[in-house]
Design a protein around this motif. Structure first.
Motif, PDB file in Angstrom:
ATOM      1  N   GLN A 265       0.911  -0.866   0.276  1.00  0.00           N
ATOM      2  CA  GLN A 265      -0.015  -0.132  -0.129  1.00  0.00           C
ATOM      3  C   GLN A 265       0.690   1.506   0.098  1.00  0.00           C
ATOM      4  O   GLN A 265       0.406   1.845  -1.100  1.00  0.00           O
ATOM      5  CB  GLN A 265      -1.224   0.289   1.239  1.00  0.00           C
ATOM      6  N   ALA A 266       1.593   1.526   0.691  1.00  0.00           N
ATOM      7  CA  ALA A 266       3.008   2.775   0.882  1.00  0.00           C
ATOM      8  C   ALA A 266       3.303   2.713  -0.660  1.00  0.00           C
ATOM      9  O   ALA A 266       3.384   3.866  -0.969  1.00  0.00           O
ATOM     10  CB  ALA A 266       3.604   2.011   1.954  1.00  0.00           C
ATOM     11  N   LEU A 267       3.782   1.303  -1.021  1.00  0.00           N
ATOM     12  CA  LEU A 267       4.107   1.575  -2.153  1.00  0.00           C
ATOM     13  C   LEU A 267       3.588   2.019  -3.357  1.00  0.00           C
ATOM     14  O   LEU A 267       4.154   2.749  -3.821  1.00  0.00           O
ATOM     15  CB  LEU A 267       5.265  -0.040  -2.667  1.00  0.00           C
ATOM     16  N   MET A 268       2.457   1.670  -3.071  1.00  0.00           N
ATOM     17  CA  MET A 268       1.360   2.228  -4.240  1.00  0.00           C
ATOM     18  C   MET A 268       1.598   3.639  -4.191  1.00  0.00           C
ATOM     19  O   MET A 268       1.094   4.327  -5.353  1.00  0.00           O
ATOM     20  CB  MET A 268       0.077   1.661  -4.455  1.00  0.00           C
ATOM     21  N   LEU A 269       0.914   4.212  -3.189  1.00  0.00           N
ATOM     22  CA  LEU A 269       1.078   5.533  -2.672  1.00  0.00           C
ATOM     23  C   LEU A 269       2.060   6.681  -2.834  1.00  0.00           C
ATOM     24  O   LEU A 269       1.896   7.439  -3.942  1.00  0.00           O
ATOM     25  CB  LEU A 269       1.033   5.989  -1.591  1.00  0.00           C
ATOM     26  N   LEU A 270       3.314   6.086  -3.380  1.00  0.00           N
ATOM     27  CA  LEU A 270       4.853   6.167  -3.536  1.00  0.00           C
ATOM     28  C   LEU A 270       4.631   6.591  -4.686  1.00  0.00           C
ATOM     29  O   LEU A 270       4.980   7.538  -5.336  1.00  0.00           O
ATOM     30  CB  LEU A 270       6.099   5.820  -2.642  1.00  0.00           C
ATOM     31  N   GLY A 271       4.537   5.796  -5.493  1.00  0.00           N
ATOM     32  CA  GLY A 271       3.970   5.780  -7.106  1.00  0.00           C
ATOM     33  C   GLY A 271       3.651   6.260  -7.289  1.00  0.00           C
ATOM     34  O   GLY A 271       3.668   6.661  -8.931  1.00  0.00           O
ATOM     35  N   ASN A 272       2.146   6.674  -6.855  1.00  0.00           N
ATOM     36  CA  ASN A 272       1.079   7.043  -8.165  1.00  0.00           C
ATOM     37  C   ASN A 272       1.744   8.995  -7.639  1.00  0.00           C
ATOM     38  O   ASN A 272       0.726   9.637  -8.064  1.00  0.00           O
ATOM     39  CB  ASN A 272      -0.094   6.910  -6.879  1.00  0.00           C
TER      40      ASN A 272
END
Length: 289
Positions: free
Chosen positions: A202-209
């Motif tokens: 989830q954290a990775l997705m938010l940073l990637g977005n």
């Protein structure tokens, strides 16, 4: 005996019984005398056995706690987590649904151990919860707060659209990412690796977005990505997914080619699982580390 004499006799008997009750209180009555009224209506009474430290549990928090629920005159709890080595995080309003217990938790601090005496309207109501909780039962909960995380901010952020998330200050995003990592770390320590992985992803997705508005923002995002990649690498290793562990280790090395943890993690993967088919530069360096 005339009517007045009968009434006087009944009153004397009632007074005697009341005096006996005062001198020989029931367990809950005895506790009642030493407890504070949380709401002012007598519905939730609290006794602090061991004080905690820091701010109280916030609304919408996720709480790590041990708790036990008792009926009066019962030595054994009708529910407890004290037999669990690693109790799970419980979300207020979702996993904690007993109104009195939730309100009581909001008065507690980290490390605190307290008792709560709950009247039926704040516990299981007039119907109870057969066969374990009788009708109109007063219940006692003993609660120890081990830790808590303010997950309300995460919930609010995740409810935003992608466009809305990109208008939120980067500092807010980084706070959300930090909370998600903290959740993941807590799950990891409890050997709940799949749950930890979900939080890190989830954290990775938010940073990637996130659409960086400047080179400075881009660097801050990369800095935040590094520990997430390291967390994922170790988690995949625990989940017996060496290829994924190496992938995330290499992602970390792309951000910081000299990162000791990333080099060590990749080395662990290659030496532990004999994945010598990989020949990229970072993997070679990891093997030599």
């Amino acid at each position: 005996m005339n009517g007045n004499g009968l009434i006087s006799s009944i009153r004397r008997r009632l007074n005697t019984e009341e005096q006996l009750r005062i001198n020989n209180p029931s367990p809950f009555e005895y506790l009642h005398r030493h407890m504070d009224d949380v709401l002012g209506d007598g519905g939730i009474l609290k006794e602090v056995v061991q004080p905690g430290q820091g701010p109280p549990v916030p609304q919408n928090a996720s709480v790590l706690m041990h708790y036990s629920g008792f009926l009066e005159y019962s030595d054994r709890p009708f529910e407890t987590t004290t037999n669990l080595k690693h109790p799970r995080m419980m979300k207020l309003g979702r996993d904690v649904t007993l109104a009195g217990l939730e309100m009581g938790l909001l008065t507690m601090q980290k490390g605190e151990f307290s008792r709560f005496l709950l009247q039926p309207q704040y516990a299981y109501g007039e119907l109870g919860c057969p066969p374990f909780i009788p009708a109109a039962a007063v219940v006692l909960y003993e609660v120890q707060i081990l830790d808590f995380l303010d997950s309300g901010q995460v919930d609010d952020f995740m409810a935003l659209s992608l466009e809305e998330q990109n208008t939120v200050p980067l500092s807010t995003l980084l706070e959300v990412v930090h909370t998600l990592r903290s959740f993941g770390n807590r799950c990891f320590k409890q050997s709940r690796y799949d749950n930890a992985k979900d939080r890190y992803k989830q954290a990775l997705m938010l940073l990637g977005n996130r659409e960086a508005q400047s080179s400075a923002e881009k660097e801050r995002i990369k800095t935040a990505l590094l520990p997430v990649y390291l967390n994922l690498s170790l988690t995949e290793l625990r989940l017996d997914s060496p290829h994924k562990a190496l992938k995330y280790g290499n992602k970390a090395l792309e951000i910081d080619s000299a990162n000791t943890k990333a080099l060590f993690r990749c080395g662990q993967v290659r030496q532990g699982f004999c994945l010598f088919a990989f020949s990229d530069k970072n993997s070679q360096r990891a093997l030599r580390a």
